[in-house]
Motif scaffolding. Structure first.
Motif, PDB file in Angstrom:
ATOM      1  N   GLU A 236      82.527 -31.358 -48.589  1.00 28.18           N
ATOM      2  CA  GLU A 236      81.673 -30.054 -48.590  1.00 28.18           C
ATOM      3  C   GLU A 236      82.242 -29.147 -47.764  1.00 28.18           C
ATOM      4  OE1 GLU A 236      78.079 -31.087 -45.567  1.00 28.18           O
ATOM      5  OE2 GLU A 236      78.276 -32.743 -47.114  1.00 28.18           O
ATOM      6  N   GLU A 237      81.636 -27.895 -47.880  1.00 24.09           N
ATOM      7  CA  GLU A 237      82.128 -26.616 -46.993  1.00 24.09           C
ATOM      8  C   GLU A 237      81.132 -26.763 -45.998  1.00 24.09           C
ATOM      9  OE1 GLU A 237      84.073 -23.772 -47.639  1.00 24.09           O
ATOM     10  OE2 GLU A 237      84.935 -24.837 -49.250  1.00 24.09           O
ATOM     11  N   ASP A 241      82.117 -22.993 -36.177  1.00 27.85           N
ATOM     12  CA  ASP A 241      82.646 -21.287 -35.426  1.00 27.85           C
ATOM     13  C   ASP A 241      82.610 -20.382 -36.233  1.00 27.85           C
ATOM     14  OD1 ASP A 241      82.753 -23.175 -33.072  1.00 27.85           O
ATOM     15  OD2 ASP A 241      84.864 -23.641 -33.251  1.00 27.85           O
ATOM     16  N   GLY A 242      81.467 -20.339 -37.208  1.00 25.96           N
ATOM     17  CA  GLY A 242      81.490 -18.997 -37.869  1.00 25.96           C
ATOM     18  C   GLY A 242      82.370 -18.752 -39.320  1.00 25.96           C
ATOM     19  N   LYS A 243      83.228 -19.995 -39.421  1.00 25.78           N
ATOM     20  CA  LYS A 243      84.157 -20.113 -40.612  1.00 25.78           C
ATOM     21  C   LYS A 243      83.896 -21.261 -41.493  1.00 25.78           C
ATOM     22  CE  LYS A 243      88.050 -17.942 -37.988  1.00 25.78           C
ATOM     23  NZ  LYS A 243      89.531 -18.213 -37.782  1.00 25.78           N
ATOM     24  N   LYS A 244      83.817 -20.854 -42.880  1.00 26.28           N
ATOM     25  CA  LYS A 244      83.352 -22.179 -43.863  1.00 26.28           C
ATOM     26  C   LYS A 244      84.642 -22.678 -44.057  1.00 26.28           C
ATOM     27  CE  LYS A 244      78.970 -20.992 -45.744  1.00 26.28           C
ATOM     28  NZ  LYS A 244      78.426 -22.404 -45.506  1.00 26.28           N
ATOM     29  N   MET A 245      84.807 -23.806 -43.979  1.00 25.14           N
ATOM     30  CA  MET A 245      86.118 -24.649 -44.251  1.00 25.14           C
ATOM     31  C   MET A 245      85.612 -26.026 -45.023  1.00 25.14           C
ATOM     32  SD  MET A 245      87.805 -24.862 -40.609  1.00 25.14           S
ATOM     33  CE  MET A 245      87.503 -23.388 -39.489  1.00 25.14           C
ATOM     34  N   PRO A 246      86.442 -26.562 -45.903  1.00 22.70           N
ATOM     35  CA  PRO A 246      86.318 -27.659 -46.638  1.00 22.70           C
ATOM     36  C   PRO A 246      86.610 -28.872 -45.832  1.00 22.70           C
ATOM     37  CG  PRO A 246      88.386 -27.063 -47.388  1.00 22.70           C
ATOM     38  CD  PRO A 246      87.870 -25.989 -46.265  1.00 22.70           C
ATOM     39  N   LEU A 262      81.921 -37.924 -38.699  1.00 25.52           N
ATOM     40  CA  LEU A 262      83.440 -37.285 -38.528  1.00 25.52           C
ATOM     41  C   LEU A 262      83.832 -36.488 -39.829  1.00 25.52           C
ATOM     42  CD1 LEU A 262      86.253 -37.609 -37.386  1.00 25.52           C
ATOM     43  CD2 LEU A 262      86.329 -39.703 -38.597  1.00 25.52           C
ATOM     44  N   TYR A 263      84.062 -35.175 -39.391  1.00 27.38           N
ATOM     45  CA  TYR A 263      84.506 -34.371 -40.399  1.00 27.38           C
ATOM     46  C   TYR A 263      85.950 -34.254 -40.011  1.00 27.38           C
ATOM     47  CZ  TYR A 263      79.553 -32.691 -40.487  1.00 27.38           C
ATOM     48  OH  TYR A 263      78.550 -32.442 -40.760  1.00 27.38           O
ATOM     49  N   VAL A 264      86.705 -34.235 -41.474  1.00 24.94           N
ATOM     50  CA  VAL A 264      88.034 -34.232 -41.492  1.00 24.94           C
ATOM     51  C   VAL A 264      88.646 -33.170 -42.585  1.00 24.94           C
ATOM     52  CG1 VAL A 264      90.179 -35.475 -41.802  1.00 24.94           C
ATOM     53  CG2 VAL A 264      88.396 -36.526 -40.797  1.00 24.94           C
ATOM     54  N   LYS A 265      89.373 -32.315 -42.092  1.00 21.63           N
ATOM     55  CA  LYS A 265      89.544 -31.067 -42.790  1.00 21.63           C
ATOM     56  C   LYS A 265      90.386 -31.471 -44.422  1.00 21.63           C
ATOM     57  CE  LYS A 265      90.949 -26.079 -43.195  1.00 21.63           C
ATOM     58  NZ  LYS A 265      91.772 -25.197 -42.393  1.00 21.63           N
ATOM     59  N   ALA A 266      89.816 -31.164 -45.240  1.00 19.69           N
ATOM     60  CA  ALA A 266      90.212 -31.531 -46.768  1.00 19.69           C
ATOM     61  C   ALA A 266      91.395 -30.566 -47.002  1.00 19.69           C
ATOM     62  CB  ALA A 266      88.952 -31.450 -47.540  1.00 19.69           C
TER      63      ALA A 266
END
Length: 266
Positions: A236-237, A241-246, A262-266
């Motif tokens: 998910e997006e 810190d103010g930036k949307k990332m997958p 745990l969020y791992v950048k896609a």
């Protein structure tokens, strides 16, 4: 703020334990009284003034007291430990336990910091412009309560076991970390408390979130080896810190019936 400057005078020592270097200890004292403060070298005590030239002006309260260490002191421990207010600027490297048990104020290290910095921190801000050692924001040896509050920012890399037994607060590492980031995180928080937050902008070697029960960890780089106790829930997006990332979103550690994320950048 009033400022007291400590300048290393070249006097030789092996390692100093200098818990007295805090705004709480300096405020309300004369420069002569500060020079007479006790530091430890092994089992021997010395005057702080034996190793530093001391100048400046003291304030009436810790909140109005700033301390500048005008040089690198890679073998001076406990700088800013247990401080509640004020500010410390270290113009170089520092040793272990900098900012340990800190409750307020700010510390800026314009160099590297050794292990156990910010352990069991409850408040305030600790910024390390270089690299940090192992056990950043962790628990003291034998304790199960790590960092409780405040903010730690490392602009370089950090070592192993950062945020061990972390309860609250935020640790941000702009570089890479080694193993066991967030290990045992959330073990001492209540059922409805969210726990702490760790943000790793670089890569993590392995065992991220091992045995964590609560808290949140973000990894924007790669994880060398994922813990088998984390289950992929979604992609998910996420606003960080103010930036949307997958991000790939994992829940765990299931080996501990954990409710961490745990969020791992896609």
């Amino acid at each position: 703020m009033e400022k007291v400057t400590l300048t290393p005078n070249g006097e030789k020592y092996l390692v100093l334990e200098a818990e007295c270097i805090t705004p709480d200890q300096f405020a309300g004292k004369t420069l002569e009284e500060i020079a007479d403060m006790q530091v430890w070298e092994g089992n021997t005590t010395h005057r702080l003034g034996k190793f530093f030239d001391i100048s400046g002006t003291t304030a009436a309260s810790a909140a109005e007291q700033a301390i500048v260490i005008n040089g690198s002191v890679p073998r001076v421990k406990y700088i800013g430990s247990k401080m509640t207010a004020g500010a410390i600027l270290c113009k170089g490297d520092v040793d272990m336990y900098t900012g340990a048990w800190m409750k307020g104020g700010s510390i800026l290290v314009k160099g590297n910091a050794d292990a156990f910095c910010g352990i069991q921190m409850e408040g305030g801000d600790l910024v390390i412009e270089g690299n940090a050692g192992n056990y950043l924001g962790a628990a003291y040896r034998g304790d199960w309560r790590g960092m409780k509050g405040g903010n730690i920012l490392v602009k370089g890399n950090a070592g192993c076991d950062i945020g061990e037994y972390m309860i609250g607060g935020t640790i941000t590492v702009q570089g890479n970390v080694t193993i066991n980031a967030g290990i045992h995180a959330g073990r001492a928080v209540g059922a409805k408390e969210p726990g702490g937050k760790i943000v790793i902008h670089g890569n993590a070697e392995s065992r991220v979130g091992a045995q964590m029960t609560r808290g949140t960890i973000y990894v924007l780089g790669t994880i060398g080896t994922m813990m088998p106790g984390f289950a992929l829930k979604s992609t998910e997006e996420v606003d960080l810190d103010g930036k949307k990332m997958p991000f790939k979103v994992y829940a765990g550690d299931r080996a501990e019936a954990g409710k961490g994320t745990l969020y791992v950048k896609a």
